[in-house]
Design an enzyme around this catalytic site. Sequence first.
Site, mmCIF file in Angstrom:
data_model
loop_
_atom_site.group_PDB
_atom_site.id
_atom_site.type_symbol
_atom_site.label_atom_id
_atom_site.label_comp_id
_atom_site.label_asym_id
_atom_site.label_seq_id
_atom_site.Cartn_x
_atom_site.Cartn_y
_atom_site.Cartn_z
ATOM 1 N N ARG A 36 -56.289 -31.594 32.454
ATOM 2 C CA ARG A 36 -57.231 -31.065 31.419
ATOM 3 C C ARG A 36 -58.614 -30.712 32.217
ATOM 4 N NH1 ARG A 36 -57.925 -34.535 26.576
ATOM 5 N NH2 ARG A 36 -57.479 -36.032 28.078
ATOM 6 N N ASN A 58 -54.478 -32.400 24.716
ATOM 7 C CA ASN A 58 -53.294 -33.256 25.073
ATOM 8 C C ASN A 58 -52.528 -33.098 23.869
ATOM 9 O OD1 ASN A 58 -53.423 -34.010 27.686
ATOM 10 N ND2 ASN A 58 -54.332 -35.912 27.435
#
Length: 98
Positions: free
Chosen positions: A27, A45
């Site tokens: 990320r 996520n």
Amino acid sequence: MSRNELDERIETYYVRVRGVVQGVGFRHATVREAHALKLRGWVANLEDGSVEAMIQGPGAQIDRMLAWLRHGPPAARVTEVTFEERLIERRFDRFQQQ
């Protein structure tokens, strides 16, 4: 539609990335890459171990981002990337991690 309007056409894509993509800085690296490409949206996520993202910007920049997502950062092991264009009115202000 003028040439400038075509050049500036904003597209929005929903993306799912599967593989070893959590716990490897995926990320954070995605946010950095999106900022470098001047894209907007978000990355998060999911409980199943995959990562999802909403990416918004000019088509050429989105293509570059999709190409990057196919491998991600060095520690990631991407096995699958799926994406689809979304027709939404909302315009994101920046790209962020959720």
